[in-house]
Design an enzyme around this catalytic site. Structure first.
Site, PDB file in Angstrom:
ATOM      1  N   LYS A  53       0.807  -1.197   0.000  1.00 30.11           N
ATOM      2  CA  LYS A  53       0.000   0.000   0.000  1.00 30.11           C
ATOM      3  C   LYS A  53       0.852   1.263   0.000  1.00 30.11           C
ATOM      4  O   LYS A  53       0.375   2.336  -0.370  1.00 30.11           O
ATOM      5  CB  LYS A  53      -0.872   0.048   1.273  1.00 30.11           C
ATOM      6  CG  LYS A  53      -1.701  -1.155   1.527  1.00 30.11           C
ATOM      7  CD  LYS A  53      -2.418  -0.990   2.878  1.00 30.11           C
ATOM      8  CE  LYS A  53      -2.716  -2.307   3.490  1.00 30.11           C
ATOM      9  NZ  LYS A  53      -3.267  -2.197   4.846  1.00 30.11           N
ATOM     10  N   GLU A 109       8.217   2.895  -6.557  1.00 31.16           N
ATOM     11  CA  GLU A 109       8.330   2.364  -5.191  1.00 31.16           C
ATOM     12  C   GLU A 109       8.337   3.487  -4.166  1.00 31.16           C
ATOM     13  O   GLU A 109       8.818   4.584  -4.438  1.00 31.16           O
ATOM     14  CB  GLU A 109       9.648   1.589  -5.050  1.00 31.16           C
ATOM     15  CG  GLU A 109       9.486   0.085  -5.170  1.00 31.16           C
ATOM     16  CD  GLU A 109       8.934  -0.559  -3.904  1.00 31.16           C
ATOM     17  OE1 GLU A 109       8.271   0.129  -3.097  1.00 31.16           O
ATOM     18  OE2 GLU A 109       9.153  -1.769  -3.742  1.00 31.16           O
ATOM     19  N   ASP A 110       7.814   3.201  -2.983  1.00 29.71           N
ATOM     20  CA  ASP A 110       7.928   4.154  -1.883  1.00 29.71           C
ATOM     21  C   ASP A 110       9.339   4.105  -1.299  1.00 29.71           C
ATOM     22  O   ASP A 110      10.031   5.113  -1.239  1.00 29.71           O
ATOM     23  CB  ASP A 110       6.880   3.892  -0.793  1.00 29.71           C
ATOM     24  CG  ASP A 110       6.826   2.433  -0.357  1.00 29.71           C
ATOM     25  OD1 ASP A 110       7.497   1.578  -0.973  1.00 29.71           O
ATOM     26  OD2 ASP A 110       6.116   2.127   0.611  1.00 29.71           O
ATOM     27  N   ASP A 113      14.754  -0.618   0.586  1.00 28.25           N
ATOM     28  CA  ASP A 113      15.451  -0.853   1.846  1.00 28.25           C
ATOM     29  C   ASP A 113      16.527  -1.917   1.570  1.00 28.25           C
ATOM     30  O   ASP A 113      17.577  -1.609   1.036  1.00 28.25           O
ATOM     31  CB  ASP A 113      14.378  -1.311   2.838  1.00 28.25           C
ATOM     32  CG  ASP A 113      14.871  -1.409   4.258  1.00 28.25           C
ATOM     33  OD1 ASP A 113      15.819  -0.720   4.608  1.00 28.25           O
ATOM     34  OD2 ASP A 113      14.290  -2.188   5.031  1.00 28.25           O
ATOM     35  N   LYS A 141      17.224   3.635   1.229  1.00 31.12           N
ATOM     36  CA  LYS A 141      18.148   3.492   2.373  1.00 31.12           C
ATOM     37  C   LYS A 141      19.370   2.723   1.893  1.00 31.12           C
ATOM     38  O   LYS A 141      19.426   1.494   2.003  1.00 31.12           O
ATOM     39  CB  LYS A 141      17.462   2.715   3.492  1.00 31.12           C
ATOM     40  CG  LYS A 141      16.468   3.506   4.311  1.00 31.12           C
ATOM     41  CD  LYS A 141      15.977   2.647   5.467  1.00 31.12           C
ATOM     42  CE  LYS A 141      14.808   3.255   6.160  1.00 31.12           C
ATOM     43  NZ  LYS A 141      14.126   2.252   7.016  1.00 31.12           N
ATOM     44  N   PHE A 162      14.127   3.918  11.098  1.00 25.91           N
ATOM     45  CA  PHE A 162      12.744   3.649  10.750  1.00 25.91           C
ATOM     46  C   PHE A 162      11.984   4.971  10.616  1.00 25.91           C
ATOM     47  O   PHE A 162      11.960   5.779  11.530  1.00 25.91           O
ATOM     48  CB  PHE A 162      12.093   2.760  11.804  1.00 25.91           C
ATOM     49  CG  PHE A 162      10.765   2.245  11.365  1.00 25.91           C
ATOM     50  CD1 PHE A 162      10.677   1.154  10.527  1.00 25.91           C
ATOM     51  CD2 PHE A 162       9.592   2.877  11.762  1.00 25.91           C
ATOM     52  CE1 PHE A 162       9.449   0.690  10.082  1.00 25.91           C
ATOM     53  CE2 PHE A 162       8.356   2.422  11.329  1.00 25.91           C
ATOM     54  CZ  PHE A 162       8.290   1.332  10.489  1.00 25.91           C
ATOM     55  N   VAL A 163      11.364   5.183   9.468  1.00 26.07           N
ATOM     56  CA  VAL A 163      10.646   6.432   9.225  1.00 26.07           C
ATOM     57  C   VAL A 163       9.174   6.156   8.899  1.00 26.07           C
ATOM     58  O   VAL A 163       8.816   5.064   8.469  1.00 26.07           O
ATOM     59  CB  VAL A 163      11.281   7.229   8.058  1.00 26.07           C
ATOM     60  CG1 VAL A 163      12.691   7.667   8.404  1.00 26.07           C
ATOM     61  CG2 VAL A 163      11.280   6.414   6.774  1.00 26.07           C
ATOM     62  N   ARG A 175       0.458   6.806   7.681  1.00 25.98           N
ATOM     63  CA  ARG A 175       0.631   6.922   6.223  1.00 25.98           C
ATOM     64  C   ARG A 175       0.189   8.286   5.720  1.00 25.98           C
ATOM     65  O   ARG A 175       0.633   8.758   4.684  1.00 25.98           O
ATOM     66  CB  ARG A 175      -0.209   5.857   5.499  1.00 25.98           C
ATOM     67  CG  ARG A 175       0.224   4.421   5.764  1.00 25.98           C
ATOM     68  CD  ARG A 175      -0.508   3.494   4.802  1.00 25.98           C
ATOM     69  NE  ARG A 175      -0.441   2.087   5.175  1.00 25.98           N
ATOM     70  CZ  ARG A 175       0.538   1.253   4.811  1.00 25.98           C
ATOM     71  NH1 ARG A 175       1.536   1.695   4.083  1.00 25.98           N
ATOM     72  NH2 ARG A 175       0.512  -0.004   5.186  1.00 25.98           N
TER      73      ARG A 175
HETATM   74  P1  IMP Z   1      12.857  -4.282   1.146  1.00 23.99           P
HETATM   75  O1  IMP Z   1      13.536  -3.315   0.195  1.00 23.99           O
HETATM   76  O2  IMP Z   1      12.530  -5.597   0.515  1.00 23.99           O
HETATM   77  O3  IMP Z   1      13.656  -4.446   2.410  1.00 23.99           O
HETATM   78  O4  IMP Z   1      11.442  -3.722   1.577  1.00 23.99           O
HETATM   79  C1  IMP Z   1      11.138  -2.384   1.522  1.00 23.99           C
HETATM   80  C2  IMP Z   1       9.754  -2.198   2.098  1.00 23.99           C
HETATM   81  O5  IMP Z   1       9.814  -2.239   3.526  1.00 23.99           O
HETATM   82  C3  IMP Z   1       9.221  -0.826   1.745  1.00 23.99           C
HETATM   83  O6  IMP Z   1       8.471  -0.868   0.549  1.00 23.99           O
HETATM   84  C4  IMP Z   1       8.404  -0.473   2.943  1.00 23.99           C
HETATM   85  O7  IMP Z   1       7.086  -0.984   2.790  1.00 23.99           O
HETATM   86  C5  IMP Z   1       9.066  -1.182   4.094  1.00 23.99           C
HETATM   87  N1  IMP Z   1       9.975  -0.277   4.820  1.00 23.99           N
HETATM   88  C6  IMP Z   1      11.317  -0.221   4.764  1.00 23.99           C
HETATM   89  N2  IMP Z   1      11.819   0.729   5.564  1.00 23.99           N
HETATM   90  C7  IMP Z   1      10.757   1.322   6.158  1.00 23.99           C
HETATM   91  C8  IMP Z   1      10.625   2.415   7.105  1.00 23.99           C
HETATM   92  O8  IMP Z   1      11.587   3.049   7.579  1.00 23.99           O
HETATM   93  N3  IMP Z   1       9.350   2.730   7.476  1.00 23.99           N
HETATM   94  C9  IMP Z   1       8.250   2.074   6.997  1.00 23.99           C
HETATM   95  N4  IMP Z   1       8.333   1.063   6.108  1.00 23.99           N
HETATM   96  C10 IMP Z   1       9.569   0.687   5.692  1.00 23.99           C
HETATM   97 MG    MG Z   2       6.642  -0.878  -0.551  1.00 23.71          MG
END
Ligand code: IMP
Ligand code: MG
Length: 198
Positions: A53, A109-110, A113, A141, A162-163, A175
């Protein structure tokens, strides 16, 4: 964007210890990304794909900064467990509405990470033979990355913290905040250091 969000969010803003990206910085960056995308994809009718979402506020703002014809679609995923996520395995909860074969796809993408989720999704999409496939992410990140992912359209590099806000949640809350900020330690770890008064 254009709507002038409220300046205070009651208990929600009280939970924030520091704002890392302001609404004004977000607007300027999304405008810049929209302009670049409009130039690069002119006459290509790109398909913007977002993962629910967290991406919904960014996607809504981004498409209104894009001045060329384009389409939007969404996917939804869920991870089985922390362990399987580490292996890059996610379950597709909602797939795209149409074929992307031969399309110019921009994956929106939002937050990137570790990059594990995105890497899985990009592999999945690539197998459907789009004409091109690029990535646009509003937050990144870099210190947390486990898999290298080329981000053509990048917003903000954030520290390894964590944000919340602008689509990013903590237990499904925050959100709606029009900025990105850090949560106070007592909100993230409510039982730490609490004196036993009974
Ligand atoms: P990854 O890149 O597979 O580790 O997953 C990234 C996803 O984890 C993002 O799309 C977010 O939904 C969630 N996420 C990562 N860091 C944060 C944060 O600091 N706050 C809230 N959600 C996060
Ligand atoms: Mg996401």
């Amino acid at each position: 964007m254009n709507f002038h969000p409220p300046t205070a969010y009651g208990h929600l803003s009280e939970a924030i210890s520091q704002i890392l990206v302001t609404p004004e910085q977000l607007e300027a960056k999304v405008r810049e990304l929209g302009e670049r995308i409009s130039q690069d994809y002119e006459d290509k009718n790109p398909l913007l794909i977002g993962v629910l979402k967290g991406v919904f506020p960014f996607m809504a703002d981004l498409v209104r900064m894009i001045t060329i014809p384009h389409e939007v679609d969404f996917m939804a995923v869920s991870s089985y467990s922390r362990e399987t996520r580490r292996q890059g395995l996610v379950r597709l909860e909602k797939d795209l509405g149409e074929s992307i074969r031969g399309r110019h796809v921009l994956f929106v993408e939002d937050m990137i990470d570790t990059g594990l989720t995105l890497s899985y999704l990009l592999r999945n999409l690539r197998s459907r033979e789009p004409a091109t496939l690029e990535v646009c992410a509003i937050f990144n990140k870099p210190q947390r990355r486990l898999i290298d992912i080329p981000i053509k359209y990048k917003g903000f590099d954030l520290p390894d913290k964590f944000v919340v806000g602008y689509g990013l949640d903590y237990r499904e809350q925050y959100r709606n905040l029009p900025f990105v900020g850090l949560l106070k330690a007592e909100v993230l770890h409510p039982n730490k250091n609490k004196k036993d008064v009974s």
